[in-house]
Enzyme design. Sequence first.
Site, short mmCIF file in Angstrom:
data_model
loop_
_atom_site.label_atom_id
_atom_site.label_comp_id
_atom_site.label_asym_id
_atom_site.label_seq_id
_atom_site.Cartn_x
_atom_site.Cartn_y
_atom_site.Cartn_z
N PHE A 124 25.53 10.53 15.38
CA PHE A 124 24.29 10.92 16.09
C PHE A 124 23.36 9.75 15.99
O PHE A 124 23.08 9.27 14.76
CB PHE A 124 23.75 12.08 15.43
CG PHE A 124 22.86 12.78 16.24
CD1 PHE A 124 22.94 13.64 17.26
CD2 PHE A 124 21.33 12.48 15.94
CE1 PHE A 124 21.96 14.35 18.11
CE2 PHE A 124 20.34 13.28 16.58
CZ PHE A 124 20.69 14.13 17.72
N ASP A 195 25.84 14.02 6.42
CA ASP A 195 25.18 14.46 7.38
C ASP A 195 25.92 15.82 7.73
O ASP A 195 27.00 15.85 8.24
CB ASP A 195 24.64 13.75 8.56
CG ASP A 195 23.79 14.42 9.43
OD1 ASP A 195 23.71 15.75 9.47
OD2 ASP A 195 22.94 13.77 10.30
N TYR A 220 17.76 24.17 12.33
CA TYR A 220 17.48 24.91 13.87
C TYR A 220 19.10 25.19 14.56
O TYR A 220 18.87 25.64 15.63
CB TYR A 220 16.58 24.30 14.63
CG TYR A 220 16.70 22.82 14.83
CD1 TYR A 220 17.70 22.40 15.71
CD2 TYR A 220 16.05 21.52 14.15
CE1 TYR A 220 17.84 20.99 15.96
CE2 TYR A 220 16.30 20.47 14.12
CZ TYR A 220 16.98 19.91 15.24
OH TYR A 220 17.39 18.69 15.40
N LYS A 221 20.08 24.32 13.98
CA LYS A 221 21.40 24.73 14.72
C LYS A 221 22.03 26.04 14.28
O LYS A 221 21.40 27.01 14.57
CB LYS A 221 22.21 23.37 14.46
CG LYS A 221 21.48 22.18 15.07
CD LYS A 221 22.32 21.16 14.75
CE LYS A 221 21.49 19.72 15.62
NZ LYS A 221 21.96 18.50 14.87
N ARG A 367 29.82 20.48 26.13
CA ARG A 367 29.90 20.85 24.61
C ARG A 367 29.72 22.38 24.65
O ARG A 367 28.57 22.91 24.83
CB ARG A 367 28.96 20.04 23.79
CG ARG A 367 29.14 20.24 22.39
CD ARG A 367 28.06 19.11 21.60
NE ARG A 367 26.87 19.69 21.56
CZ ARG A 367 25.63 19.42 21.10
NH1 ARG A 367 26.00 18.56 19.90
NH2 ARG A 367 24.64 20.06 20.96
C1 LIG Z 1 21.15 17.45 15.15
C2 LIG Z 1 21.34 16.28 14.43
C3 LIG Z 1 20.23 15.45 13.87
C4 LIG Z 1 18.95 15.76 14.25
O1 LIG Z 1 17.92 15.19 13.78
P1 LIG Z 1 16.49 15.77 13.83
O2 LIG Z 1 15.57 14.75 13.00
O3 LIG Z 1 16.26 17.06 13.39
O4 LIG Z 1 15.97 15.36 15.36
C5 LIG Z 1 20.41 14.52 12.87
N1 LIG Z 1 21.65 14.07 12.68
C6 LIG Z 1 22.96 14.59 13.30
C7 LIG Z 1 24.37 14.22 13.06
C8 LIG Z 1 22.53 15.71 14.09
O5 LIG Z 1 23.75 16.38 14.74
#
Ligand SMILES: *Cc1c(COP(=O)(O)O)cnc(C)c1O
Length: 408
Positions: A124, A195, A220-221, A367
């Site tokens: 990400f 992560d 939040y996921k 997705r």
């Molecule tokens: C969703 C996600 C994030 C989100 O980061 P935020 O700081 O909450 O915007 C970070 N890393 C991964 C791998 C994600 O899928």
Amino acid sequence: MSQTTAEMQKAAGSSLYRKSRFDMPEQLIYLDGNSLGPLPSNVPAKLANVVQREWGGSLVRGWSNDGWFDLPHDVARKLEPLIGAEPQSVAVGDSTSIALFKVLGAALKLIGTRRCILSDSDNFPTDLYVAEGIAKLIEDGFHVKSLPTDEVETAIGDDIAVVMLTEVDYRTGLRRNMKQVTEMAHAAGALVIWDLAHSTGAVPVNLADCNADFAVGCGYKFLNGGPGAPAYLYISPRHNDAVTPVISGWMGHSDPFAFDSAFTPARGVQKMQTGTPSVLALTALSTALELFDDVDMTALYERAQQLGDMFIAEVEKRCPDLVLASPRDATVRGSMVSFRHPEGYAIMQALIDQNVIGDFRAPDILRFGITPLYLTEADSVKAAEALEKVLNEKLWDDERFRVRGAVT
Ligand SMILES: *Cc1c(COP(=O)(O)O)cnc(C)c1O
């Protein structure tokens, strides 16, 4: 599969199924809980109470009388069993990006002379940006090496300081073997940061058993904590004493209300706390987590694998133009299924118009998050039927589905 196994799986699935505990539009099929989990029904009244009675009535007394001050710790204690973390090893707050900055900063102070942060070029983007940013900030030769997904593990050698990876790939759902990769990294003398953004609340994670050094995850996921919910970070208790916080804020002080002018870190993971916690956001997350009270994560993941296999079969049967982007083998797939199509963006917009919500990830990925808490086999079939309709009738081939919003 024998009848009895099928029945047992169905029974297991139905005890996990709890759509009535979410507030969602009735006709909607929601396959985007990996981007933003839906609203748990117990959250609105709880939030209203905290706003009106506690904030409105208690005012500043709420910090003590209504337990606001302890809220980040309470939520951390609720999260620990969900990710197989030792007691007192998790701190809650900030966003995943900031949590990652904090643990990476801590890790880089522990590794001696090595200077390379190893990651996946398909990670990400925020993870890569944060790593680049911190390398630039510290200078001193630190750099990021990001390699194609299947080259990362073989590149773990004695030049690597930190291996920084996401367990479940956000685009394809490819799930790495955390235990094995952690062992490889340790054998090479490197530290590991995981992560768990697409793992927490979706797949069974056992940080203690994996011997992980650090981890971060998202609220939040799959945890359904609400838009922008607080994230969390994990530090293995074996690093507790050695870790120093790179953002040394007063909430990480051993005695914040002494208002001491010198920073003395709190003991344990508490030292990673930075500033005043977001009480409303933590209230929503804490309340949402009640949905997981009686959920066995292994059973939940098994159910997601079945639903995912079924969705793949239904889509492939009906939509030959879509190319599976996720692993077919459910054991190396997280709780999502993705397909590629050059018109992916417009197709997803047209599908949303049919009341089936997934999301699009550039350049060409459709997705779909799979959440057994509110999805059934029938939903898998209906979603595949809607996708078939969008493709067969070329519903996507419409100007209004090509306009890209700020958030995809
Ligand atoms: C969703 C996600 C994030 C989100 O980061 P935020 O700081 O909450 O915007 C970070 N890393 C991964 C791998 C994600 O899928």
